[in-house]
Enzyme design. Structure first.
Site, PDB file in Angstrom:
ATOM      1  N   GLU A  73      10.820 -77.565  36.022  1.00 57.44           N
ATOM      2  CA  GLU A  73      11.888 -77.843  35.068  1.00 57.44           C
ATOM      3  C   GLU A  73      12.688 -76.633  34.925  1.00 57.44           C
ATOM      4  O   GLU A  73      12.004 -75.467  34.859  1.00 57.44           O
ATOM      5  CB  GLU A  73      11.043 -78.079  33.767  1.00 57.44           C
ATOM      6  CG  GLU A  73      10.475 -79.436  33.611  1.00 57.44           C
ATOM      7  CD  GLU A  73      10.077 -79.873  32.048  1.00 57.44           C
ATOM      8  OE1 GLU A  73      10.726 -79.315  31.327  1.00 57.44           O
ATOM      9  OE2 GLU A  73       9.321 -80.480  32.063  1.00 57.44           O
ATOM     10  N   GLU A 131       3.325 -79.684  29.837  1.00 59.42           N
ATOM     11  CA  GLU A 131       3.419 -78.495  29.166  1.00 59.42           C
ATOM     12  C   GLU A 131       2.358 -78.162  28.171  1.00 59.42           C
ATOM     13  O   GLU A 131       2.473 -77.971  26.959  1.00 59.42           O
ATOM     14  CB  GLU A 131       4.684 -78.404  28.581  1.00 59.42           C
ATOM     15  CG  GLU A 131       5.822 -78.473  29.591  1.00 59.42           C
ATOM     16  CD  GLU A 131       7.192 -78.258  28.777  1.00 59.42           C
ATOM     17  OE1 GLU A 131       7.478 -78.593  27.750  1.00 59.42           O
ATOM     18  OE2 GLU A 131       8.232 -77.680  29.537  1.00 59.42           O
TER      19      GLU A 131
END
Ligand SMILES: [Zn+2]
Length: 666
Positions: free
Chosen positions: A305, A150
């Site tokens: 995710e 991320e």
């Protein structure tokens, strides 16, 4: 074969075995097998456990985890573990820690605490990535590399001295000379003329608004600086394991990183998506993100995710009601994901994410969450044949990060209410409601495969952008405040729409942003009255453009609001509902929704290869007419459906596969 080395759709989540004693691992793999998990992401935050001292590796525990997973038929998306530098590194080299715009060096104790430009950090990540690649190059569980995690979630930029040096190097390449920089940044304004490169700094906290051209370059640089971190690790992985796909997980529609540039280095585009169950617009926002992910490389992607239920980082973390996890997961598949993955497998007992939901919750297997995890795993297996199928869109929404960054510069714009994500949604939502497939595209791309291209906003517009749009033969829509500045954030000669002027046949004389709560009437040629908010323009259409709608009332009374020249439509305002223009454009372009007209409210319809996904986000059953003559089987139930229409229950979905006709069977 799917995106990775695993066939079919992927199902699983982040797995953090280092948070649990080894005896728990046995239960983990047994339950994973029961749920149909075939891929887990491992070692995302494991740097301090894999390399507890400089160059001193402890791979034993990770060897055992990978062996155990492989023995149970579970593949691994293996992280390079570089998402959080370990304490020994940041204590030995405090300059690794990032510095914020106010000059504060941020403390260790969270995650992502690194300066993207730190040579010490980059070298350490490359060393670890190489060690990981060499250790696990032959491991049969290795299905994909997961670089860092991320990027830009917390650290989007760093204002330290090292970053300042890196910024100057980047500026030297872009502007060649100090004269070039002074010209591009317009430093004659507010007395900022530089006479030495050493005087140039990042746009730290200053007494007033910082130079917007400097800020635009800073955003470009900051995206590039993080990208350089990714590329450095990727190069090592490709050298040691050239055949293993590499990804880093994106974060949906994120302003800080230019994902067009980033996607070039991704073998597989992966996304982390956390639509808020409390937000009624969550399904539309998620659909936009997913279509962006599919568009980045124009191939299937992977939802890496998502939350099984509640997250832990909003002010109020609302859980997903029964059935919502399934519906949202099927939505990602409908928009081109080749799997459904979660954060995380087993709910943590400690740390900031201990209240974040998981596939296996604190309460264990006797819970609604676990039952829904098992049921979803079974659904994903039933849809296995969907893997690899693609979507063909006839509509493209243009998205350009330079333009986005320029548009949202603080304290220097006519209004701060023009937010690109909202502008995209203002067009995306009605297309989504009509079941029309949409791609995202950068403005310079060859657009000839589309019939309708919409640029909700193109504040920054270069001659190359304008040429690409002029060469597009289909219907084009350009939204307001477009064609305003060039690549250096300098207003085009003669004002907006700059290089789009010839194409659109209009000239903007004046911006007229509206205060909150104020509406402006707009009347179309056939008398339909619309309400515009946020933005209007004083437009001169005395050239070649036809006027499709005019303002009514106020100082703009009778002036053109919406114009068209040839097949190029310009909206100088933001109608609350662009339906009258959109429906006419779709009809002209010959575009219909995937189920034809008449999609019930709350129902989402997506075609993926031969499969038709119908998702009911509403609270009532909905009956959807099916394409005439076609006969379908619902892949989720295996049942053939009667011809003509299908009823989808609330918070439910069907995945329709065409049944061969008797002739085709023969
Ligand atoms: Zn820095």
């Amino acid at each position: 074969m799917g995106l990775t080395r695993v066939p079919g759709l992927l199902f699983g989540g982040d797995y953090n075995p280092e948070q649990w004693p080894e005896e728990v691992w046995q239960e983990d793999v047994r339950l994973m097998a029961e749920a149909g998990v075939n891929l887990v992401t491992v070692a995302v935050f494991s740097w301090s456990r894999i390399e507890p001292g400089p160059g001193a590796y402890e791979f034993g525990w990770l060897d055992r985890v990978l062996d155990l997973l492989h023995a149970h038929g579970i593949a691994v998306d293996l992280a390079t573990a570089t998402a959080t530098p370990p304490p020994w590194l940041v204590r030995a080299h405090p300059e690794v820690r990032p510095v914020d715009a106010a000059g504060t060096r941020l403390e260790f104790g969270s995650r992502q605490g690194y300066c993207p430009s730190s040579p010490v950090f980059r070298a350490a990540t490359v060393r670890l990535a190489r060690a990981m690649a060499e250790r696990y190059r032959e491991h049969p569980a290795l299905a994909m590399w997961h670089v860092s995690n991320e990027y830009a979630d917390h650290t989007t930029e760093c204002f330290c001295e090292e970053s300042a040096r890196d910024f100057r190097r980047w500026l030297t390449v872009r502007h060649r000379s100090l004269d070039g920089l002074n010209a591009a940044w317009g430093t004659s304004c507010w007395g900022q003329h530089y006479t030495d490169w050493a005087q140039v700094e990042p746009p730290r906290k200053a007494p007033g608004p910082v130079n917007p051209a400097q800020l635009l370059d800073w955003r470009r640089f900051s995206s590039d600086a993080l990208l350089a971190c990714f590329e450095a690790e990727r190069a090592v992985l490709k050298e040691v394991t050239p055949d293993v796909p590499v990804t880093t997980n994106f974060m949906s529609v994120l302003r800080d990183l230019d994902y067009w540039a980033w996607a070039e280095g991704e073998d597989v585009v992966t996304d982390d998506a956390y639509p808020d169950p409390a937000d009624p617009r969550a399904p539309v926002k998620a659909a936009l993100s997913y279509d962006l992910m599919r568009s980045l490389k124009r191939q299937p992607w992977l939802l890496l995710e998502s939350a099984p239920s509640a997250v832990s980082w909003r002010a109020v973390n609302v859980p997903k009601d029964p059935g919502v996890m399934r519906l949202h997961s099927l939505q990602a598949l409908a928009h081109g994901s080749d799997g459904v993955m979660f954060f995380q497998w087993r709910q943590a007992r400690y740390g900031p994410e201990k209240f974040h939901s998981a596939m296996l919750p604190h309460g264990g297997t006797g819970t609604r969450q676990w039952r829904e995890t098992l049921a979803l795993g079974a659904d994903v297996r039933r849809l296995s044949e969907v893997a690899g199928s693609t979507t063909r869109a006839e509509v493209a929404l243009l998205l350009d990060w330079d333009s986005w960054w320029g548009l949202e510069a603080p304290e220097s714009m006519p209004t701060d209410r023009l937010r690109l994500h909202e502008l995209l949604l203002s067009w995306y939502a009605p297309l989504h409601a009509r079941g029309v497939a949409v791609d995202l595209a950068p403005p310079g791309r060859d657009l000839s495969g589309y019939r309708l291209v919409i640029a909700p906003n193109l504040y920054l517009c270069t001659a190359a952008h304008a040429d690409a749009l002029a060469a597009f033969p289909g219907q084009l829509v350009v939204g307001p405040f477009s064609g305003v500045v060039d690549a250096a954030d300098q207003v085009h000669d003669g004002g907006a729409p700059g290089p789009l002027g010839e194409l659109l046949g209009v000239r903007v004389e004046e911006w007229r942003p509206l205060p909150d709560g104020v509406a402006q009437e707009v009347v179309t040629a056939d008398g339909t009255v619309l309400s515009a908010r946020t933005w209007t323009e004083w437009l001169d259409a005395s050239g070649a453009a036809e006027v499709l709608a005019r303002y009514r009332g106020g100082p703009l009374d009778g002036r053109p609001a919406v114009t068209r020249r040839g097949s190029a439509t310009y909206l100088s305002c933001l109608p609350e509902d662009p339906a009258p223009f959109l429906d006419e454009l779709l009809a002209t372009a010959g575009i219909t929704g995937v189920t034809g007209p008449g999609l019930p409210a709350g129902v989402e319809a997506c075609r993926r290869g031969p499969y038709l996904f119908l998702l009911n986000h509403g609270t009532e059953p909905a009956t959807v007419p099916l394409p005439e003559g076609d006969r379908f089987t619902d892949l989720l139930t295996g049942r053939p459906l009667p011809a003509g229409a299908v009823t989808v229950g609330p918070c439910d979905a069907v995945v329709l596969k065409p049944r061969p006709t008797p002739e085709e069977r023969a």
